[in-house]
Design an enzyme around this catalytic site. Structure first.
Site, PDB file in Angstrom:
ATOM      1  N   GLY A 172       0.824  -1.201   0.000  1.00  0.00           N
ATOM      2  CA  GLY A 172       0.000   0.000   0.000  1.00  0.00           C
ATOM      3  C   GLY A 172       0.859   1.252   0.000  1.00  0.00           C
ATOM      4  O   GLY A 172       1.965   1.285  -0.528  1.00  0.00           O
ATOM      5  N   GLY A 173       0.317   2.279   0.645  1.00  0.00           N
ATOM      6  CA  GLY A 173       1.003   3.576   0.675  1.00  0.00           C
ATOM      7  C   GLY A 173       2.395   3.491   1.270  1.00  0.00           C
ATOM      8  O   GLY A 173       3.253   4.340   0.993  1.00  0.00           O
ATOM      9  N   GLY A 407      18.218  13.449 -32.542  1.00  0.00           N
ATOM     10  CA  GLY A 407      17.955  13.967 -31.200  1.00  0.00           C
ATOM     11  C   GLY A 407      18.669  13.154 -30.134  1.00  0.00           C
ATOM     12  O   GLY A 407      19.041  13.681 -29.078  1.00  0.00           O
ATOM     13  N   ALA A 408      18.888  11.873 -30.429  1.00  0.00           N
ATOM     14  CA  ALA A 408      19.545  11.021 -29.433  1.00  0.00           C
ATOM     15  C   ALA A 408      21.007  11.437 -29.237  1.00  0.00           C
ATOM     16  O   ALA A 408      21.574  11.272 -28.154  1.00  0.00           O
ATOM     17  CB  ALA A 408      19.452   9.560 -29.853  1.00  0.00           C
TER      18      ALA A 408
HETATM   19  C1  HXC Z   1      -1.433  -3.953  13.142  1.00  0.00           C
HETATM   20  C2  HXC Z   1      -0.505  -5.819  12.202  1.00  0.00           C
HETATM   21  C3  HXC Z   1      -0.555  -5.234  10.926  1.00  0.00           C
HETATM   22  C4  HXC Z   1      -1.092  -3.923  10.828  1.00  0.00           C
HETATM   23  C5  HXC Z   1       0.322  -7.176  10.720  1.00  0.00           C
HETATM   24  N1  HXC Z   1       0.026  -7.023  12.021  1.00  0.00           N
HETATM   25  N2  HXC Z   1      -0.039  -6.088  10.027  1.00  0.00           N
HETATM   26  N3  HXC Z   1      -0.943  -5.179  13.286  1.00  0.00           N
HETATM   27  N4  HXC Z   1      -1.506  -3.319  11.953  1.00  0.00           N
HETATM   28  N5  HXC Z   1      -1.154  -3.284   9.660  1.00  0.00           N
HETATM   29  C6  HXC Z   1       0.291  -7.968  13.094  1.00  0.00           C
HETATM   30  C7  HXC Z   1      -0.619  -9.182  13.048  1.00  0.00           C
HETATM   31  O1  HXC Z   1      -1.833  -8.901  13.698  1.00  0.00           O
HETATM   32  C8  HXC Z   1       0.207 -10.205  13.793  1.00  0.00           C
HETATM   33  O2  HXC Z   1       0.108  -9.916  15.164  1.00  0.00           O
HETATM   34  C9  HXC Z   1       1.622  -9.858  13.388  1.00  0.00           C
HETATM   35  O3  HXC Z   1       1.587  -8.505  12.908  1.00  0.00           O
HETATM   36  C10 HXC Z   1       2.158 -10.718  12.283  1.00  0.00           C
HETATM   37  O4  HXC Z   1       1.205 -10.730  11.228  1.00  0.00           O
HETATM   38  P1  HXC Z   1       0.745 -12.070  10.509  1.00  0.00           P
HETATM   39  O5  HXC Z   1      -0.442 -11.741   9.716  1.00  0.00           O
HETATM   40  O6  HXC Z   1       0.645 -13.161  11.508  1.00  0.00           O
HETATM   41  O7  HXC Z   1       1.992 -12.358   9.569  1.00  0.00           O
HETATM   42  P2  HXC Z   1       2.013 -12.965   8.124  1.00  0.00           P
HETATM   43  O8  HXC Z   1       1.123 -14.160   8.053  1.00  0.00           O
HETATM   44  O9  HXC Z   1       3.459 -13.148   7.793  1.00  0.00           O
HETATM   45  O10 HXC Z   1       1.388 -11.838   7.180  1.00  0.00           O
HETATM   46  C11 HXC Z   1       2.017 -10.625   7.001  1.00  0.00           C
HETATM   47  C12 HXC Z   1       1.092  -9.635   6.278  1.00  0.00           C
HETATM   48  C13 HXC Z   1      -0.283  -9.568   7.002  1.00  0.00           C
HETATM   49  C14 HXC Z   1       0.905 -10.105   4.827  1.00  0.00           C
HETATM   50  C15 HXC Z   1       1.799  -8.282   6.242  1.00  0.00           C
HETATM   51  O11 HXC Z   1      -0.021  -9.356   8.389  1.00  0.00           O
HETATM   52  C16 HXC Z   1      -1.159  -8.491   6.534  1.00  0.00           C
HETATM   53  O12 HXC Z   1      -1.781  -8.598   5.485  1.00  0.00           O
HETATM   54  N6  HXC Z   1      -1.247  -7.396   7.316  1.00  0.00           N
HETATM   55  C17 HXC Z   1      -2.129  -6.315   7.018  1.00  0.00           C
HETATM   56  C18 HXC Z   1      -1.559  -5.513   5.891  1.00  0.00           C
HETATM   57  C19 HXC Z   1      -2.386  -4.299   5.648  1.00  0.00           C
HETATM   58  O13 HXC Z   1      -3.482  -4.385   5.104  1.00  0.00           O
HETATM   59  N7  HXC Z   1      -1.869  -3.161   6.128  1.00  0.00           N
HETATM   60  C20 HXC Z   1      -2.510  -1.930   5.932  1.00  0.00           C
HETATM   61  C21 HXC Z   1      -2.072  -1.522   4.553  1.00  0.00           C
HETATM   62  S1  HXC Z   1      -2.654   0.037   4.143  1.00  0.00           S
HETATM   63  P3  HXC Z   1       0.239 -11.043  16.283  1.00  0.00           P
HETATM   64  O14 HXC Z   1      -0.051 -10.321  17.551  1.00  0.00           O
HETATM   65  O15 HXC Z   1      -0.714 -12.105  15.925  1.00  0.00           O
HETATM   66  O16 HXC Z   1       1.667 -11.530  16.212  1.00  0.00           O
HETATM   67  C22 HXC Z   1      -1.415   0.981   4.552  1.00  0.00           C
HETATM   68  C23 HXC Z   1      -1.700   2.360   4.281  1.00  0.00           C
HETATM   69  C24 HXC Z   1      -0.505   3.188   4.367  1.00  0.00           C
HETATM   70  O17 HXC Z   1      -0.413   0.619   5.002  1.00  0.00           O
HETATM   71  C25 HXC Z   1      -0.917   4.508   3.873  1.00  0.00           C
HETATM   72  C26 HXC Z   1       0.208   5.435   3.851  1.00  0.00           C
HETATM   73  C27 HXC Z   1      -0.129   6.609   3.049  1.00  0.00           C
END
Ligand code: HXC
Length: 517
Positions: A172-173, A407-408
């Protein structure tokens, strides 16, 4: 004064608790997957015991959906300064084992503080990205945190070198912070980066894709051009960071780490001439030419899988750091297309920002013809090359090896685009267009009327080359400074570099130019 033992033990306990947040089995799993922990990555970057951490004791309480309170040591990111190859460098490393390395308010604050420190001190920033993105529980605080990090990336752009290592998820972002940095290194197996993943793409557009196709290191190195290097693993990524830092100054007010040799190698290099085919239509590998010019044949190619018709690389010539920009005749005859223009102009800007002289090696038949190129905006993209060269005030040395058409010719840093020194080999052809095309335009009627068309064509092509495209014609009109034998190339560039290291060029005051993006 003797420090009370209890105070020492308390500090040690706090440090140990914060520094070892991951359960042993999770650390073991990472290692088994070929990944280091966040702290091990920084250990690999910095000289032993040289790391001063900032914010080890930062903590932030967050809530799960079950309203259970969780303590997040370091708030999921390790930040600090240390010595890398004897130079101070600022580093941060997101810790996936703490809430998935997700970015919340304190996490962002720590990264921003590090950028501010590095900006004031004038030191490079290296960031390891391994994060689930915005911390969901912190909502808009996380988004604000990202905004503040992006703002630091922009503020420090062109001030201190910024190197991003993607060694886990970067979705994402969140991907925009690396995108705003100077160089992006991605580990081959454990990293992925995307704005919208395969599921979102499928749901919104119905298109089927895979992570390998859109988010893998290979895809970004070869197709999107979003990254500059693929690393085999975390250790290799850090080795690439060290290599890169070896060519970059600590900040824009400093010279890059030149190590000028006492003597300049002025002796002829006959071996370079073995690399050039007798037939002007035969391709040669420009990387081998760079290898003959660079010290010890060593250079660091940047973005080697993206737009391979253009080669950009860092190297040294008699110890002086340079950026090579070269057409690659082996790929698409070295034509300039959209991607090559983007790659070249970005590299030129990076070199200019960090005071790295440019050495341009030219063998270019022109811009790439095609509907996709025209519709895709080759005018706008090709203009970036002209803009970047014209705007660059670092020493600019151009060697025209063979073709330099149309031009190149200008887009590969001709004298008119501000080259300080332009040299040409006797094999150079500098002209509005290639000999065959020109003869067709100028002598169409004569060729149609002739009985023996091919003999006449041959004669006309030879005459055109001698009269309109010969490097001596350009030299006679002061568009090039000299015609040299290829064997003299390294010595001539080296000599020019020494004289140009003190180059100063004043420009009219302005906020900034308006490069066509
Ligand atoms: C809070 C998070 C988290 C998040 C992961 N965790 N992402 N906690 N906020 N964004 C935590 C999980 O709850 C878990 O906690 C631990 O991190 C490990 O994650 P898992 O899912 O068990 O790991 P894995 O299976 O390896 O998967 C990794 C992952 C997945 C693919 C990154 O965690 C995931 O899809 N996370 C969400 C990604 C997401 O949608 N993020 C927001 C994106 S939007 P525990 O306590 O169980 O260990 C964004 C906007 C930014 O980022 C904008 C900026 C402009």
């Amino acid at each position: 004064m003797a420090i009370d033992r209890k105070l020492i033990e308390d500090l040690q306990r706090r440090r140990a608790a914060a520094a070892n947040p991951g359960a042993a089995d999770r650390v073991a799993k990472r290692h088994a997957d070929g990944r280091l922990t966040a702290r091990e990555r920084l250990d690999e970057l910095f000289a032993r015991d040289s790391f001063q951490e900032f914010g080890l004791h930062a903590q932030h309480e967050t809530r799960g959906f079950g309203m259970d309170k969780k303590s997040l040591p370091t708030d999921g990111v390790i930040t600090g300064i240390g010595f890398a190859d004897g130079r101070p460098v600022a580093g941060f490393s997101q810790d996936f084992m703490i809430a998935g390395g997700s970015l919340g308010r304190i996490h962002a604050r720590k990264i921003c503080d590090l950028f501010d420190y590095a900006g004031r001190a004038g030191m490079p920033v290296v960031g390891f990205n391994d994060s689930g993105g915005a911390r969901i529980q912190e909502g808009v605080e996380s988004l604000s945190g990202y905004g503040q990090v992006f703002n630091r990336n922009v503020m420090m752009s062109g001030v201190v070198p910024q190197i991003a290592v993607i060694c886990g998820p970067c979705a994402g972002g969140a991907a925009y912070s690396p995108a705003l940095m100077d160089f992006v290194i991605m580990t081959r197996e454990s990293a992925h980066m995307f704005i919208c993943g395969p599921e979102v793409i499928r749901a919104v557009t119905g298109q089927q894709t895979t992570m390998a196709e859109i988010g893998s290191a290979e895809a970004h190195a070869r197709d999107s051009g979003n990254i500059h290097f693929i690393a085999e693993d975390d250790r290799h990524a850090v080795a690439l960071v060290h290599q890169l830092l070896g060519y970059l100054p600590s900040n824009n007010m400093m010279d890059p780490p030149h190590r000028p040799s006492e003597d300049i190698s002025l002796q002829d290099d006959l071996a370079i001439e073995d690399l050039i085919p007798d037939d002007a239509k035969m391709a040669f590998d420009v990387k081998r030419i760079i290898g003959r010019i660079a010290d010890g044949g060593e250079f660091l190619e940047v973005q080697q899988d993206f737009a391979p018709n253009m080669v950009v690389a860092f190297g040294r010539i008699d110890g002086v750091v340079v950026g090579f920009v070269a057409n690659q005749p082996m790929v698409m005859a070295g034509t300039l297309d959209i991607d090559a223009s983007d790659k070249g102009s970005r590299f030129i800007q990076t070199c200019n920002a960090f005071n790295i002289p440019l050495v341009t090696l030219v063998d270019v038949p022109g811009f790439m013809p095609g509907i996709a190129q025209e519709k895709g905006g080759i005018i706008r993209h090709g203009a970036k090359m002209l803009f970047a060269y014209g705007a660059a005030t670092v020493p600019k040395i151009t060697v025209i090896m063979r073709k330099a058409y149309g031009g190149a010719y200008l887009a590969m840093c001709s004298r008119d685009m501000g080259a300080d020194l332009v040299l040409a080999w006797p094999t150079a052809e500098i002209a509005v267009m290639g000999a065959e095309g020109a003869v067709n335009v100028l002598y169409r009627k004569e060729l149609e009327a002739a009985d023996d068309n091919s003999a006449l064509r041959g004669e006309l092509i030879a005459a055109y080359r001698a009269e309109f495209a010969s490097p001596y014609q350009s030299a006679a009109r002061s568009f090039i400074h000299d015609v040299i034998l290829p064997r003299r190339t390294r010595g001539a560039i080296s000599l020019a570099l020494r004289s140009l290291l003190s180059k100063r060029e004043a420009r009219p005051p302005k906020k900034h130019g308006n490069i066509p993006l």
